[in-house]
Design an enzyme around this catalytic site. Structure first.
Site, short mmCIF file in Angstrom:
data_model
loop_
_atom_site.label_atom_id
_atom_site.label_comp_id
_atom_site.label_asym_id
_atom_site.label_seq_id
_atom_site.Cartn_x
_atom_site.Cartn_y
_atom_site.Cartn_z
N LYS A 10 0.83 -1.21 0.00
CA LYS A 10 0.00 0.00 0.00
C LYS A 10 0.87 1.27 0.00
O LYS A 10 2.09 1.20 0.24
CB LYS A 10 -0.93 -0.05 1.22
N THR A 92 -5.23 -7.52 10.48
CA THR A 92 -5.57 -6.28 9.76
C THR A 92 -5.17 -5.05 10.56
O THR A 92 -4.63 -4.08 10.02
CB THR A 92 -7.09 -6.24 9.48
N HIS A 116 -2.13 -5.48 1.52
CA HIS A 116 -3.40 -6.18 1.34
C HIS A 116 -3.08 -7.58 0.84
O HIS A 116 -2.13 -7.76 0.06
CB HIS A 116 -4.29 -5.47 0.32
N GLU A 127 -9.51 -11.05 -7.51
CA GLU A 127 -8.57 -9.93 -7.35
C GLU A 127 -7.41 -9.99 -8.34
O GLU A 127 -6.97 -8.96 -8.85
CB GLU A 127 -8.06 -9.91 -5.91
P1 CMP Z 1 -7.45 -4.69 3.42
O1 CMP Z 1 -7.00 -6.08 3.61
O2 CMP Z 1 -6.80 -3.92 2.32
O3 CMP Z 1 -9.03 -4.67 3.16
C1 CMP Z 1 -9.84 -3.54 3.46
C2 CMP Z 1 -9.12 -2.52 4.28
O4 CMP Z 1 -9.95 -1.60 4.98
C3 CMP Z 1 -8.31 -3.19 5.35
O5 CMP Z 1 -7.22 -3.86 4.77
C4 CMP Z 1 -8.00 -2.01 6.28
O6 CMP Z 1 -6.81 -1.34 5.89
C5 CMP Z 1 -9.17 -1.07 6.05
N1 CMP Z 1 -10.00 -0.93 7.24
C6 CMP Z 1 -10.22 0.19 7.93
N2 CMP Z 1 -11.02 -0.01 8.98
C7 CMP Z 1 -11.34 -1.33 8.96
C8 CMP Z 1 -12.15 -2.17 9.80
N3 CMP Z 1 -12.80 -1.70 10.87
N4 CMP Z 1 -12.24 -3.49 9.48
C9 CMP Z 1 -11.60 -3.99 8.39
N5 CMP Z 1 -10.84 -3.23 7.57
C10 CMP Z 1 -10.69 -1.92 7.86
#
Ligand code: CMP
Length: 142
Positions: A10, A92, A116, A127
């Site tokens: 990212k 995450t 991600h 994806e």
């Molecule tokens: P990613 O795996 O890229 O998928 C969605 C993204 O949303 C996640 O990583 C986080 O960076 C972002 N995000 C922000 N807030 C939340 C949350 N509460 N739950 C999950 N993803 C979140």
């Protein structure tokens, strides 16, 4: 089984200049990079890629962050690639990520969380196809 998964480094991690350090972790875990491209996502691309999160409260912030600078996008291939990549990434929310994971080491917040990775084989297929055509994958399974 041999799988493919989509990985995105990212904008926060690209800005920190740690693409190589993150690639090393993939390679040391036995994952091969079979396609890669660096792009600055448009708003339409970011919204389309994250369409499943459209109704979530963080969607607007997610799209603006993901379009804030270039990202490095790669397809990783290897035995159990989806779960292997998720183990390397950590939780995450970097505050909950295990020590030694990519997010524990390079991420600052749940919004700016460095990487991600696809969460299942099914989402990986979608994806990967979002960013790459089949002939762009230098895959050993072709
Ligand atoms: P990613 O795996 O890229 O998928 C969605 C993204 O949303 C996640 O990583 C986080 O960076 C972002 N995000 C922000 N807030 C939340 C949350 N509460 N739950 C999950 N993803 C979140």
């Amino acid at each position: 089984a041999t799988e493919r998964t989509l990985s995105i480094i990212k904008p926060d991690a690209v800005a920190k200049n740690v693409i190589g350090e993150i690639y090393s972790r993939f390679e040391k875990a036995g994952l091969r990079i079979v396609a890669a491209r660096m792009i600055h996502l448009s708003q339409e691309q970011a919204e389309g890629f994250y369409a499943e999160h459209k109704e979530r409260p963080f969607f607007g912030d997610l799209v603006s962050f993901m379009t804030s600078g270039p990202v490095m996008i790669q397809v990783l291939e290897g035995e159990d690639a989806v779960i292997k990549n998720r183990d390397l990434m950590g939780a995450t929310n970097p505050a909950q990520a295990d020590a030694g994971t990519i997010r524990a080491d390079f991420a600052q917040s749940i919004d700016e969380n460095a990487v991600h990775g696809s969460d299942s084989v099914e989402s990986a297929a979608r994806e990967v196809a979002f960013f790459f055509t089949e002939d762009q994958l230098c895959s050993r399974t072709r």
